[in-house]
Design a protein around this motif. Structure first.
Motif, short mmCIF file in Angstrom:
data_model
loop_
_atom_site.label_atom_id
_atom_site.label_comp_id
_atom_site.label_asym_id
_atom_site.label_seq_id
_atom_site.Cartn_x
_atom_site.Cartn_y
_atom_site.Cartn_z
N ASP A 295 4.47 4.25 -9.77
CA ASP A 295 3.16 4.89 -9.95
C ASP A 295 2.02 4.03 -9.40
O ASP A 295 1.12 4.54 -8.73
CB ASP A 295 2.92 5.19 -11.43
CG ASP A 295 3.83 6.29 -11.97
OD1 ASP A 295 4.42 7.03 -11.15
OD2 ASP A 295 3.96 6.39 -13.20
N GLU A 296 2.06 2.73 -9.71
CA GLU A 296 0.97 1.87 -9.23
C GLU A 296 1.02 1.71 -7.71
O GLU A 296 -0.02 1.66 -7.05
CB GLU A 296 1.03 0.51 -9.93
CG GLU A 296 0.56 0.57 -11.37
CD GLU A 296 0.12 -0.79 -11.91
OE1 GLU A 296 -0.29 -1.65 -11.09
OE2 GLU A 296 0.19 -0.99 -13.13
N TYR B 156 -2.12 2.66 -5.11
CA TYR B 156 -2.70 1.81 -4.07
C TYR B 156 -2.71 2.53 -2.73
O TYR B 156 -3.69 2.48 -1.97
CB TYR B 156 -1.91 0.50 -3.95
CG TYR B 156 -2.16 -0.46 -5.09
CD1 TYR B 156 -3.45 -0.87 -5.41
CD2 TYR B 156 -1.10 -0.96 -5.84
CE1 TYR B 156 -3.67 -1.75 -6.46
CE2 TYR B 156 -1.32 -1.83 -6.89
CZ TYR B 156 -2.60 -2.22 -7.20
OH TYR B 156 -2.83 -3.10 -8.24
N LYS C 209 4.31 -8.00 -10.05
CA LYS C 209 3.15 -7.15 -9.75
C LYS C 209 2.27 -7.76 -8.66
O LYS C 209 1.65 -7.04 -7.88
CB LYS C 209 2.30 -6.98 -11.01
CG LYS C 209 2.92 -6.16 -12.12
CD LYS C 209 1.95 -6.07 -13.31
CE LYS C 209 2.52 -5.27 -14.46
NZ LYS C 209 1.56 -5.19 -15.58
N GLU D 248 1.09 -4.85 -4.32
CA GLU D 248 0.05 -4.17 -3.54
C GLU D 248 0.24 -4.42 -2.04
O GLU D 248 0.19 -3.49 -1.24
CB GLU D 248 -1.34 -4.65 -3.99
CG GLU D 248 -2.48 -3.91 -3.31
CD GLU D 248 -3.85 -4.33 -3.83
OE1 GLU D 248 -4.85 -3.80 -3.32
OE2 GLU D 248 -3.92 -5.19 -4.74
#
Length: 609
Positions: A357-358, A362, A425, A429
């Motif tokens: 999801d993250e 992004y 994490k 990104e």
């Protein structure tokens, strides 16, 4: 006084009041040579049913490629004849600049194929990173669309064909062994696990779970029936046919493969060095470096570039460490980022979904910024997915699979989520930008959608160009507003130093006698990458020599060309037009890319006068 007679040709010029300059050389229209390229490429493409499927086509939909050495020889002979015909039909000096690029590329791919065939028994046939043993099932599940009954018949045929393909590759692996070329022991151990995972569950073994291909076949048959494309009786017949193909064709081939791999284990090295340990290993590695970087850089030169880049990036890392107020040294900061719970998702299904999801968030955010940095934008969609269970490895690198040129299948960013402790994490990104937008997805999608170049150029892939662009995209995303969290900007640097370390470790392994332990030690001392990911990375370099060097070499070249353009054009430099020139001609070897950018700079200067 003497009188001089004018030559007749000169007299004629005067009499006709025309210039006596040499006539302009004939120029071959781009349309003419492009039509020839398209016809040749179609003939080449028809040699690979799987490549046709990758492009979303259903030609030869019931077949799988001939994987034999004889088929490779036939392809190479065809390419040689094609290049010869090109040179005879299209004199180079009569081509436009863009057509010359196409001409050079058509010859370039032949020369590289010739080198690949020369060293074909040096490439490990079966390895844990991307062998055909997992590639075929992955393609059948994800790429072989079933819209009609005939597509399902084709899928059943391909399941049968996959057994033949695996047996052909097994024969090639045996020839490789006879030549004295064997991979490290871990490669076959992991391949055995991957192969076993494909023949566990129904219809191969008893139990409640289904094997991956059986699950896929049942779902596709059910959808046909639900959509009214087949009757219940036809659905039952397809289930019978698919089961028969899996049990009688697919399973025996994989069992034979597993048995042979197991018999080879005692002959494999536990702690090997790189390919230099094989006969012709140094020549083979030089070829792989040229293929991967599209340069003539030597192993020693690449090694030194890597050492220099590691030092430079570490200074940027220290700056971020100081920015966030961490009191220890860089190694202590590595340990902190690599272990503190705040930098990891839970090792659960919820944590895995959180990563997906993250990453998607992004990519959605950066997509809105693309028009500010690019004139050409991709039409194809992008999705983020977890790697299928039968080929998932803890800590293995994420990767991208292209969509179809017509956009009917989106591009896919695949993530290994078996062990969330290997998926911090902080680096998430940057990897999303690398694999998605503005990285691989953007570059590949734009190339596939080009209409101004012959079709073969829309499908070409050069490692240094593609991976160099993706790594350049990671830092470009910072210009575009990414990495607002300093720890995630540190993660970007972790990703970049990772690629610099690759230059050092890949060349160390394959040209300097480094062992797996040597490479892991250097990697661990100079990065915050999780131990599991480091081991998976080093093992990747050991079985695919040279490939990992393309990333940083390609990125450095693109950055160099951008600096050149900014210097030459000054305040007239337009980042969108620069990026469009980098992406707007499809993938290119770095020397050809440099020529194209320099030509563009001169065009820009003229247009701005």
């Amino acid at each position: 006084m003497k009188r001089f007679l004018l030559p007749f040709s000169l007299f004629l010029c005067f009499s006709l009041l025309v210039s006596c300059k040499e006539p302009a050389p004939k120029t071959i229209p781009d349309a003419e040579i492009n039509a020839w390229f398209d016809a040749e490429y179609e003939e080449l493409l028809q040699m690979s049913p799987l490549q046709l499927t990758t492009q979303g086509r259903k030609d030869r939909y019931d077949q799988i490629d001939d994987m034999s050495e004889a088929a490779e020889d036939q392809k190479l002979a065809w390419m040689e004849a094609s290049v010869k015909e090109m040179k005879e039909k299209f004199p180079y000096e009569q081509l436009s600049p863009q057509a010359k690029v196409s001409f050079d590329l058509w010859e370039y791919q032949y020369e590289m194929e010739k080198g690949d065939v020369k060293f074909r028994r040096m490439n490990y046939v079966f390895n844990q990173m991307g062998g055909v043993h997992t590639m075929i099932p992955t393609m059948l599940i994800n790429f072989h669309k079933v819209d009609e009954a005939s597509d399902m018949s084709a899928l059943v045929s391909r399941i049968k064909e996959s057994g033949r393909a695996i047996q052909q590759l097994l024969e090639r692996a045996k020839l490789q062994t006879e030549a004295g070329v064997r991979p490290p022991k871990f490669a076959y151990e992991i391949v055995m696990q991957q192969a076993n995972a494909l023949i566990q569950g129904q219809p191969f073994t008893d139990g409640k779970t289904n094997a991956p291909l059986w699950t896929d076949a049942l779902a596709k048959i059910e959808k046909l029936e639900k959509d009214g494309k087949i009757t219940p009786e036809q659905a039952e017949e397809f289930r019978t046919q698919a089961k028969d193909a899996l049990v009688n064709n697919f399973k025996p081939a994989y069992e034979e493969l597993i048995a042979w791999l197991e018999s080879e284990l005692p002959n494999l090295e536990e702690k090997p060095t790189g390919v230099s340990r094989h006969e012709m290993g140094n020549a083979f590695y030089a070829h792989k470096l040229k293929s991967s970087t599209t340069t003539d850089l030597t192993a020693d030169q690449i090694h030194q570039i890597g050492l220099d880049e590691v030092k430079r990036i570490q200074q940027e890392m220290i700056a971020i460490k100081d920015q966030v107020g961490f009191k220890g040294d860089l190694k202590e900061f590595f340990k902190f980022v690599n272990s503190d719970p705040q930098f990891f998702f839970p090792n659960s299904d919820e944590g895995r979904q959180g990563y997906l999801d993250e990453s998607t968030a992004y990519l959605d955010s950066i997509k809105k910024k693309l028009p500010e940095y690019f004139g050409i934008l991709p039409k194809a969609d992008l999705v983020v997915k977890r790697v299928e269970s039968f080929r998932e490895q803890a800590g293995a690198p994420q990767h991208y699979n292209q969509g179809t040129p017509d956009g009917s299948r989106p591009g896919t960013y695949y993530v290994h989520l078996l062990d969330m402790n290997a998926m911090p994490k902080s680096t998430m990104e940057g990897v999303a930008y690398h694999e998605g937008n503005p990285g691989h997805h953007m570059q590949v999608s734009i190339a596939q959608e080009l209409e101004s170049v012959p079709k073969f150029r829309t499908q070409m892939n050069f490692n240094a160009y593609a991976e160099g662009w993706a790594l350049y995209s990671e830092i470009l995303a910072k210009e575009m507003g990414g990495y607002t969290n300093p720890y995630y900007d540190f993660g970007r640097l972790v990703n970049e130093i990772w690629r610099a370390i690759r230059l050092v470790t890949d060349t160390g392994i394959h040209s300097k006698g480094w062992t797996e332990a040597d490479a892991i030690k250097y990697f661990s001392e100079n990065s915050s990458i999780a131990p599991g990911a480091i081991q998976a990375e080093v093992r990747r370099y050991m079985v695919i020599p040279g490939q990992a060097t393309g990333y940083k070499i390609g990125m450095l070249k693109i950055q160099e060309l951008r600096r050149l353009a900014e210097t030459e054009l000054g305040d007239k430099f337009d980042i969108r037009r620069f990026h469009d020139r980098i992406l707007g001609g499809g993938a290119l070897p770095l020397d050809i890319l440099e020529k194209e950018v320099k030509r563009w700079i001169e065009e820009e200067k003229v247009s701005q006068q």
